[in-house]
Design a protein around this motif. Structure first.
Motif, PDB file in Angstrom:
ATOM      1  N   LEU A   1      19.684   7.291  10.445  1.00  0.00           N
ATOM      2  CA  LEU A   1      18.944   6.314   9.646  1.00  0.00           C
ATOM      3  C   LEU A   1      17.890   7.017   8.800  1.00  0.00           C
ATOM      4  O   LEU A   1      17.317   8.031   9.227  1.00  0.00           O
ATOM      5  CB  LEU A   1      18.245   5.294  10.552  1.00  0.00           C
ATOM      6  N   PRO A   2      17.616   6.510   7.618  1.00  0.00           N
ATOM      7  CA  PRO A   2      16.518   7.077   6.821  1.00  0.00           C
ATOM      8  C   PRO A   2      15.183   6.723   7.471  1.00  0.00           C
ATOM      9  O   PRO A   2      15.073   5.694   8.154  1.00  0.00           O
ATOM     10  CB  PRO A   2      16.682   6.392   5.466  1.00  0.00           C
ATOM     11  N   PRO A   3      14.162   7.555   7.315  1.00  0.00           N
ATOM     12  CA  PRO A   3      12.848   7.226   7.874  1.00  0.00           C
ATOM     13  C   PRO A   3      12.359   5.871   7.357  1.00  0.00           C
ATOM     14  O   PRO A   3      12.434   5.592   6.159  1.00  0.00           O
ATOM     15  CB  PRO A   3      11.953   8.368   7.386  1.00  0.00           C
ATOM     16  N   PHE A   4      11.889   5.032   8.248  1.00  0.00           N
ATOM     17  CA  PHE A   4      11.379   3.711   7.872  1.00  0.00           C
ATOM     18  C   PHE A   4      10.169   3.393   8.724  1.00  0.00           C
ATOM     19  O   PHE A   4       9.878   4.086   9.716  1.00  0.00           O
ATOM     20  CB  PHE A   4      12.464   2.643   8.066  1.00  0.00           C
ATOM     21  N   THR A   5       9.444   2.348   8.340  1.00  0.00           N
ATOM     22  CA  THR A   5       8.285   1.886   9.111  1.00  0.00           C
ATOM     23  C   THR A   5       8.578   0.501   9.665  1.00  0.00           C
ATOM     24  O   THR A   5       8.883  -0.421   8.902  1.00  0.00           O
ATOM     25  CB  THR A   5       7.021   1.836   8.237  1.00  0.00           C
ATOM     26  N   LEU A   6       8.482   0.371  10.977  1.00  0.00           N
ATOM     27  CA  LEU A   6       8.660  -0.936  11.620  1.00  0.00           C
ATOM     28  C   LEU A   6       7.298  -1.576  11.837  1.00  0.00           C
ATOM     29  O   LEU A   6       6.399  -0.954  12.415  1.00  0.00           O
ATOM     30  CB  LEU A   6       9.381  -0.787  12.957  1.00  0.00           C
ATOM     31  N   VAL A   7       7.144  -2.796  11.370  1.00  0.00           N
ATOM     32  CA  VAL A   7       5.941  -3.576  11.646  1.00  0.00           C
ATOM     33  C   VAL A   7       6.363  -4.752  12.518  1.00  0.00           C
ATOM     34  O   VAL A   7       7.120  -5.626  12.077  1.00  0.00           O
ATOM     35  CB  VAL A   7       5.275  -4.090  10.352  1.00  0.00           C
ATOM     36  N   GLY A   8       5.911  -4.746  13.748  1.00  0.00           N
ATOM     37  CA  GLY A   8       6.238  -5.827  14.676  1.00  0.00           C
ATOM     38  C   GLY A   8       5.051  -6.767  14.835  1.00  0.00           C
ATOM     39  O   GLY A   8       3.905  -6.319  14.870  1.00  0.00           O
ATOM     40  N   ALA A   9       5.325  -8.050  14.917  1.00  0.00           N
ATOM     41  CA  ALA A   9       4.266  -9.044  15.120  1.00  0.00           C
ATOM     42  C   ALA A   9       4.622  -9.881  16.334  1.00  0.00           C
ATOM     43  O   ALA A   9       5.781 -10.246  16.535  1.00  0.00           O
ATOM     44  CB  ALA A   9       4.107  -9.936  13.893  1.00  0.00           C
ATOM     45  N   THR A  10       3.624 -10.165  17.157  1.00  0.00           N
ATOM     46  CA  THR A  10       3.869 -10.963  18.353  1.00  0.00           C
ATOM     47  C   THR A  10       2.642 -11.795  18.688  1.00  0.00           C
ATOM     48  O   THR A  10       1.504 -11.361  18.483  1.00  0.00           O
ATOM     49  CB  THR A  10       4.230 -10.067  19.553  1.00  0.00           C
TER      50      THR A  10
ATOM     51  N   VAL B   1       9.873  -0.802   4.657  1.00  0.00           N
ATOM     52  CA  VAL B   1       9.112  -1.423   5.746  1.00  0.00           C
ATOM     53  C   VAL B   1       9.924  -2.591   6.293  1.00  0.00           C
ATOM     54  O   VAL B   1      10.288  -3.506   5.540  1.00  0.00           O
ATOM     55  CB  VAL B   1       7.737  -1.910   5.256  1.00  0.00           C
ATOM     56  N   LEU B   2      10.196  -2.547   7.592  1.00  0.00           N
ATOM     57  CA  LEU B   2      10.929  -3.622   8.265  1.00  0.00           C
ATOM     58  C   LEU B   2       9.941  -4.427   9.092  1.00  0.00           C
ATOM     59  O   LEU B   2       9.328  -3.900  10.016  1.00  0.00           O
ATOM     60  CB  LEU B   2      12.031  -3.052   9.161  1.00  0.00           C
ATOM     61  N   PHE B   3       9.785  -5.705   8.748  1.00  0.00           N
ATOM     62  CA  PHE B   3       8.867  -6.584   9.477  1.00  0.00           C
ATOM     63  C   PHE B   3       9.663  -7.494  10.399  1.00  0.00           C
ATOM     64  O   PHE B   3      10.520  -8.259   9.958  1.00  0.00           O
ATOM     65  CB  PHE B   3       8.053  -7.426   8.488  1.00  0.00           C
ATOM     66  N   LEU B   4       9.378  -7.398  11.698  1.00  0.00           N
ATOM     67  CA  LEU B   4      10.023  -8.252  12.698  1.00  0.00           C
ATOM     68  C   LEU B   4       8.971  -9.170  13.314  1.00  0.00           C
ATOM     69  O   LEU B   4       8.123  -8.738  14.101  1.00  0.00           O
ATOM     70  CB  LEU B   4      10.682  -7.406  13.797  1.00  0.00           C
ATOM     71  N   ASP B   5       9.028 -10.432  12.950  1.00  0.00           N
ATOM     72  CA  ASP B   5       8.102 -11.418  13.499  1.00  0.00           C
ATOM     73  C   ASP B   5       8.591 -11.858  14.878  1.00  0.00           C
ATOM     74  O   ASP B   5       9.794 -11.867  15.144  1.00  0.00           O
ATOM     75  CB  ASP B   5       8.013 -12.619  12.561  1.00  0.00           C
TER      76      ASP B   5
ATOM     77  N   GLU C   1       0.822  -1.208   0.000  1.00  0.00           N
ATOM     78  CA  GLU C   1       0.000   0.000   0.000  1.00  0.00           C
ATOM     79  C   GLU C   1       0.860   1.264   0.000  1.00  0.00           C
ATOM     80  O   GLU C   1       0.476   2.288  -0.578  1.00  0.00           O
ATOM     81  CB  GLU C   1      -0.928   0.003   1.225  1.00  0.00           C
ATOM     82  N   MET C   2       2.018   1.208   0.672  1.00  0.00           N
ATOM     83  CA  MET C   2       2.918   2.364   0.727  1.00  0.00           C
ATOM     84  C   MET C   2       3.891   2.376  -0.448  1.00  0.00           C
ATOM     85  O   MET C   2       4.751   3.270  -0.522  1.00  0.00           O
ATOM     86  CB  MET C   2       3.687   2.358   2.047  1.00  0.00           C
ATOM     87  N   ASN C   3       3.761   1.376  -1.336  1.00  0.00           N
ATOM     88  CA  ASN C   3       4.659   1.266  -2.493  1.00  0.00           C
ATOM     89  C   ASN C   3       6.119   1.297  -2.046  1.00  0.00           C
ATOM     90  O   ASN C   3       6.957   2.025  -2.608  1.00  0.00           O
ATOM     91  CB  ASN C   3       4.385   2.395  -3.491  1.00  0.00           C
ATOM     92  N   ALA C   4       6.423   0.507  -1.013  1.00  0.00           N
ATOM     93  CA  ALA C   4       7.759   0.504  -0.410  1.00  0.00           C
ATOM     94  C   ALA C   4       8.305  -0.920  -0.384  1.00  0.00           C
ATOM     95  O   ALA C   4       7.537  -1.887  -0.333  1.00  0.00           O
ATOM     96  CB  ALA C   4       7.702   1.067   1.016  1.00  0.00           C
ATOM     97  N   PRO C   5       9.627  -1.071  -0.407  1.00  0.00           N
ATOM     98  CA  PRO C   5      10.210  -2.414  -0.279  1.00  0.00           C
ATOM     99  C   PRO C   5       9.988  -2.965   1.121  1.00  0.00           C
ATOM    100  O   PRO C   5       9.784  -2.207   2.076  1.00  0.00           O
ATOM    101  CB  PRO C   5      11.699  -2.185  -0.565  1.00  0.00           C
ATOM    102  N   LEU C   6      10.040  -4.277   1.237  1.00  0.00           N
ATOM    103  CA  LEU C   6       9.801  -4.952   2.512  1.00  0.00           C
ATOM    104  C   LEU C   6      11.017  -5.767   2.902  1.00  0.00           C
ATOM    105  O   LEU C   6      11.550  -6.540   2.097  1.00  0.00           O
ATOM    106  CB  LEU C   6       8.577  -5.868   2.403  1.00  0.00           C
ATOM    107  N   ARG C   7      11.464  -5.591   4.134  1.00  0.00           N
ATOM    108  CA  ARG C   7      12.550  -6.389   4.702  1.00  0.00           C
ATOM    109  C   ARG C   7      11.961  -7.243   5.817  1.00  0.00           C
ATOM    110  O   ARG C   7      11.285  -6.730   6.709  1.00  0.00           O
ATOM    111  CB  ARG C   7      13.644  -5.476   5.271  1.00  0.00           C
ATOM    112  N   ILE C   8      12.220  -8.547   5.806  1.00  0.00           N
ATOM    113  CA  ILE C   8      11.626  -9.463   6.789  1.00  0.00           C
ATOM    114  C   ILE C   8      12.720 -10.084   7.648  1.00  0.00           C
ATOM    115  O   ILE C   8      13.720 -10.585   7.141  1.00  0.00           O
ATOM    116  CB  ILE C   8      10.824 -10.578   6.089  1.00  0.00           C
TER     117      ILE C   8
END
Length: 355
Positions: A150-159, A107-111, A76-83
């Motif tokens: 660091l450049p602005p990024f979005t962290l998505v955390g899952a727990t 977008v950094l996704f931390l599971d 949706e943000m048209n951004a790359p995803l790092r998992i």
């Protein structure tokens, strides 16, 4: 939806199919209406302001779509995803290496974010708030902290265990969403979409049968759908209805309430070997030939949620629903049976069940 099944040769590669089953945008994401609407608002506002989205924390049981939502946020943000995952980040240096290689808006996704090491958590605080980390060079009195922007990024955390997250980390997320178990109707929508992608022909009763055995979890629903597909192909079935779906899932030892072999073994041992309990967890695990952690984390949550098993200070007990589901007569003096005539004893039993 009636018609013949497609031949096995026309099926796409299984990995491609797995990726295709994941919704690509919020519009296609089924269920979780409140979280979906709130998240849509957050993302839309970020695009209007032309800023990276706020950090997002997603919590809830496994299999409800946390990873899928992280992928949708990036799309949706048209951004790359790092998992990555919490267990993979055991040192602050591991996190620093990931953060320093992020591009702007990524977008950094931390599971399983609650399983990160404490030093990495403390580094993440500053990275989330100020988009900066301090790299420590040297040891002892001669150590020097070098700030790294660091450049602005979005962290998505899952727990799956939000209670284990420290308060300072939880408070740094701009949006927190909790995912709930799905209803049978919602799972039917998930299955219909997946069946269409698999080019399967299943009628409404068939979808209902599979959904009712899926434990309120889309991941399990899609897994059972694939097993029904395999069974139907091997048996050269022309159409899948409730009877055939039931026969397929019975063969895989998934019963009408979604209980599998381990679930039934736990209830069977509890009722027949220990008279309904109470019995300790380790004793119960030995009786079914499994590790204690397996019984506690794999079988118990669903059995408790379904009202089949109770956890008391004295041990695990079988509730009336368990006896009924197994087709057994419940002894009058079994734990969880009708209240005793002694008010003090009845009150104590109710207290233990509540605890």
């Amino acid at each position: 939806m009636e018609g013949p099944l497609t031949a096995a040769t026309s099926e796409p590669d299984e990995r491609v199919l797995e990726a295709a089953l994941r919704p690509k945008n919020l519009h296609d994401f089924v269920g979780q209406h409140r979280v979906r609407e709130q998240l849509s608002l957050v993302l839309e506002a970020s695009k209007i302001r032309e800023r990276t989205a706020d950090h997002v924390l997603l919590s809830g049981p496994p299999g409800l779509g946390k990873t899928t939502l992280a992928m949708i946020i990036a799309a949706e943000m048209n951004a790359p995803l790092r998992i990555s995952s919490g267990p993979a980040i055991q040192h602050a240096g591991d996190l620093a290496a990931i953060l320093s290689s992020l591009s702007e808006g990524e977008v950094l996704f931390l599971d399983e974010i609650h399983r990160m090491s404490r030093p990495a958590e403390e580094m993440l605080y500053m990275a989330m708030e100020d988009f900066r980390v301090d790299i420590v060079v040297g040891k002892g009195a001669g150590a020097t902290a070098i700030p790294l922007e660091l450049p602005p990024f979005t962290l998505v955390g899952a727990t799956t265990r939000a209670g284990l997250l420290p308060g300072p980390l939880r408070d740094r997320f701009g949006f927190t969403g909790h995912l709930e178990f799905y209803s049978v109707e919602e799972l039917e929508l998930v299955l219909r979409r997946s069946a269409m992608l698999m080019d399967l022909r299943i009628n409404s009763a068939g979808f209902t049968e599979i959904a009712s055995r899926s434990r309120g979890t889309p991941r399990i629903a899609n897994r059972l759908l694939r097993r029904v597909r395999d069974w139907s192909l091997v048996h050269n079935v022309e159409q899948i209805d409730a009877r055939l779906a039931s026969a397929a899932l019975d063969m895989y030892e998934v019963d009408s309430r979604g209980l599998d072999r381990l679930d039934r073994q736990v209830l069977q041992a509890l009722c027949t070997k220990f008279g309904g309990g109470p019995v300790g967890l380790s004793t119960l695990a030995i009786a079914v030939g499994e590790e204690t952690e397996t019984v506690e984390t794999v079988a118990e949550p669903y059995l408790v949620r379904e009202g089949l098993l109770g956890r008391t200070p004295r041990g695990r007990i079988a509730l009336p629903e368990a006896w009924s589901h197994l087709g057994l007569d419940m002894p009058r003096n079994a734990p969880g049976s009708a209240p005793t005539t002694n008010p003090s004893i009845a009150g104590q039993e109710r207290l233990e069940l509540e605890e």
